[in-house]
Write an enzyme that holds these catalytic residues in place. Structure first.
Site, PDB file in Angstrom:
ATOM      1  N   LYS A 112       0.834  -1.209   0.000  1.00 14.37           N
ATOM      2  CA  LYS A 112       0.000   0.000   0.000  1.00 14.37           C
ATOM      3  C   LYS A 112       0.873   1.266   0.000  1.00 14.37           C
ATOM      4  O   LYS A 112       0.446   2.319  -0.455  1.00 14.37           O
ATOM      5  CB  LYS A 112      -0.928   0.020   1.211  1.00 14.37           C
ATOM      6  CG  LYS A 112      -1.859  -1.189   1.366  1.00 14.37           C
ATOM      7  CD  LYS A 112      -3.110  -1.083   0.544  1.00 14.37           C
ATOM      8  CE  LYS A 112      -4.122  -2.179   0.840  1.00 14.37           C
ATOM      9  NZ  LYS A 112      -3.627  -3.557   0.685  1.00 14.37           N
TER      10      LYS A 112
HETATM   11  C1  LIG Z   1      -4.083  -4.741   0.038  1.00 10.71           C
HETATM   12  C2  LIG Z   1      -3.192  -5.946  -0.038  1.00 10.71           C
HETATM   13  C3  LIG Z   1      -3.387  -6.954  -1.015  1.00 10.71           C
HETATM   14  C4  LIG Z   1      -4.511  -6.911  -2.016  1.00 10.71           C
HETATM   15  O1  LIG Z   1      -4.353  -5.901  -2.987  1.00 10.71           O
HETATM   16  P1  LIG Z   1      -5.614  -5.409  -3.820  1.00 10.71           P
HETATM   17  O2  LIG Z   1      -5.144  -4.249  -4.604  1.00 10.71           O
HETATM   18  O3  LIG Z   1      -6.664  -5.043  -2.790  1.00 10.71           O
HETATM   19  O4  LIG Z   1      -6.058  -6.555  -4.668  1.00 10.71           O
HETATM   20  C5  LIG Z   1      -2.500  -8.018  -1.040  1.00 10.71           C
HETATM   21  N1  LIG Z   1      -1.502  -8.127  -0.134  1.00 10.71           N
HETATM   22  C6  LIG Z   1      -1.296  -7.183   0.812  1.00 10.71           C
HETATM   23  C7  LIG Z   1      -0.186  -7.380   1.789  1.00 10.71           C
HETATM   24  C8  LIG Z   1      -2.125  -6.067   0.902  1.00 10.71           C
HETATM   25  O5  LIG Z   1      -1.913  -5.147   1.864  1.00 10.71           O
END
Ligand SMILES: *Cc1c(COP(=O)(O)O)cnc(C)c1O
Length: 495
Positions: A112
């Site tokens: 993120k």
């Molecule tokens: C948010 C997240 C995901 C999923 O990503 P999306 O864009 O919601 O599909 C996968 N792994 C981690 C560690 C995340 O924080």
């Protein structure tokens, strides 16, 4: 060529990139999508000579066409700096027959950060461009990870304030510690007596509170949202797929224009959609391998053409993928419906009313580049152990879901195309699950004993984000009832 953004539910609602970033969501609940995606008309061999920030400029300048070169470079250089623990920002690591794109070298050691480190700058710049004089106040309800990543991104960014609400007894002790130790004069963190839904409802109510908006405007504030459907989070995520491709060229793994596959551990469908947009820009991706955990609503969708959220919600060791409504899938549905906002709006209405929808056979034909599968808890743990034993590489649980699904894909297809696996979190973020996957004997040890043991086994330095939790001072101790959220916001902003 200027890119205009349109609502997925009403093609008459349009916005420039900066307006779409400021608004977040279109009126009527639609998402902003680009009306076209310009070609990345730069030779891949030239891109392969560039650093992350330069590749970011090439990709983002084609999508955010109302930003000047100076504005965009300011945003990129402010985001992708020493906050990341490696100058290459997103290293590509070759292990166990695949290339792991490590997206976890930012402040909160999960992917993120790739978007939330630049979104604050994109927002402030968008505000200036649209003559918004107010400070932007980000309100977020979090069940853990997003809150911390948003706090880290917005901390001390001039022209912004950020207030995060979390369920006081509904996040892990480490997640809480990460948030309440957040530095930055413009940050506030509030625990609420209530659950995550209460926090989210309270935030939504404030967003829709016209009276509050008026009082805020008088004092020089306005709300905005940092959630994952903002186009300002999606566009920065296209960058690292292009960057990974250029690293494969630079490392002699492929030649320019060769095809690759990508595997993405998926929850809200944002990360994999960014890869899809990167392909539309010209990146030679053959297959998008969409990996789910036991909440396999997307796997079922790719198998049957039916999206059905009417099922039990399963808590797994990959919690950031425990999602039954993948919000960003709407952007793909819109695309495979031939950019038809009426058709899309109808399906999304069915999702609200019935909790399910079915796409047509014609739409399904447009999904041939996607392969969906899922990994059970046991398969996920076994993959962590297997790759540790074969390659001394320790991956987190989310990445392991992707690696396990990739194994299944290769078993079924025999496809030997060079493959990039999006590695979305540091193993240190999910230390307990990771260590217990390696050996059941770790179950009896404390979290910080396990951190040290992970350090010993992997030889990977303990990230600053983890060291901080051990020693950092609690800076936020506000707790309020779920009914007092608005009063609390007014107090924080001095209204
Ligand atoms: C948010 C997240 C995901 C999923 O990503 P999306 O864009 O919601 O599909 C996968 N792994 C981690 C560690 C995340 O924080």
């Amino acid at each position: 060529m200027a890119v205009t953004y349109k609502s997925t539910r009403n093609s008459k609602e349009t916005a420039t990139a900066s307006q779409a970033i400021l608004k977040g969501l279109a009126e009527g609940g639609g998402l902003f999508v680009p009306d076209s995606i310009p070609a990345l008309d730069v030779d891949f061999n030239n891109l392969a000579k560039m650093g992350y920030q330069e590749v970011a400029y090439e990709v983002m300048s084609r999508m955010l066409t109302d930003f000047t070169e100076e504005e965009l470079k300011y945003c990129i250089n402010s985001a992708y700096d020493e906050k990341f623990d490696t100058p290459c920002i997103a290293p590509l690591v070759k292990k166990a027959g695949a290339h792991y794109l490590e997206l976890f070298h930012g402040a909160t050691i999960a992917f993120k950060d790739m978007a939330l480190s630049i979104l604050p700058y994109l927002l402030v710049t968008s505000a200036k461009k649209n003559n918004v004089k107010n400070d932007i106040v980000i309100l977020t309800a979090t069940s853990g990870d997003t809150g911390k990543a948003a706090l880290a991104g917005f901390a001390d960014v001039p022209g912004t304030r950020i207030i995060v609400f979390y369920p006081k007894n509904g996040v892990s002790p480490i997640q809480e510690k990460q948030m309440v130790t957040q530095k930055g004069d413009n940050t506030a963190v509030v625990g609420i007596i209530g659950n995550f839904d209460d926090a989210q409802t309270g935030v939504k109510n404030m967003f829709n509170d016209k009276e509050l908006a008026k009082i805020m405007d008088e004092k020089g504030f306005q709300f905005s949202s940092a959630n994952s459907i903002n186009i300002g989070r999606l566009v920065p995520q296209m960058v690292y797929y292009v960057y990974a491709y250029t690293r494969l060229i630079a490392d002699g793994e492929i030649k320019a224009e060769d095809k690759i596959n990508v595997v993405v551990p998926t929850g809200n469908f944002g990360n994999i959609l960014a890869a899809y947009y990167a392909k539309e820009m010209g990146l030679p991706i053959a297959k998008f391998i969409c990996a789910s955990n036991d909440n396999k609503v997307l796997y079922d969708f790719f198998e049957t053409g039916i999206y059905d959220k009417n099922r039990d919600f399963i808590l797994t060791t990959s919690p950031s993928m425990d999602i039954l409504i993948s919000s960003n899938l709407e952007r793909l549905i819109y695309r495979i419906a031939g950019d038809d906002s009426d058709k899309n709006a109808k399906l999304m209405e069915e999702l609200v009313v019935e909790g399910r929808y079915e796409i047509t056979d014609e739409m399904r034909k447009n999904l041939s580049e996607f392969y969906g599968n899922y990994a059970s808890e046991e398969e996920t743990a076994r993959t962590i152990k297997k790759v540790y034993e074969s390659d001394h590489y320790i991956m987190d649980t989310h990445t392991a879901v992707a690696a396990a699904v990739y194994d299944k894909y290769v078993d079924v297809t025999g496809d030997q195309t060079p493959t990039v696996i999006a590695s979305t979190a540091s193993p240190y973020k999910f230390t307990r699950s990771v260590m217990e996957a390696i050996d059941g004997k770790y179950a009896s040890q404390s979290d910080f004993e396990l951190v040290d043991e992970l350090n010993r086994l992997s030889g990977v330095k303990i990230p600053q984000a983890i060291e901080d939790i051990r020693s950092a001072e609690v800076l936020h101790d506000t707790v309020c009832d779920k009914s007092e959220m608005k009063t609390t916001v007014c107090n924080i902003l001095g209204l």
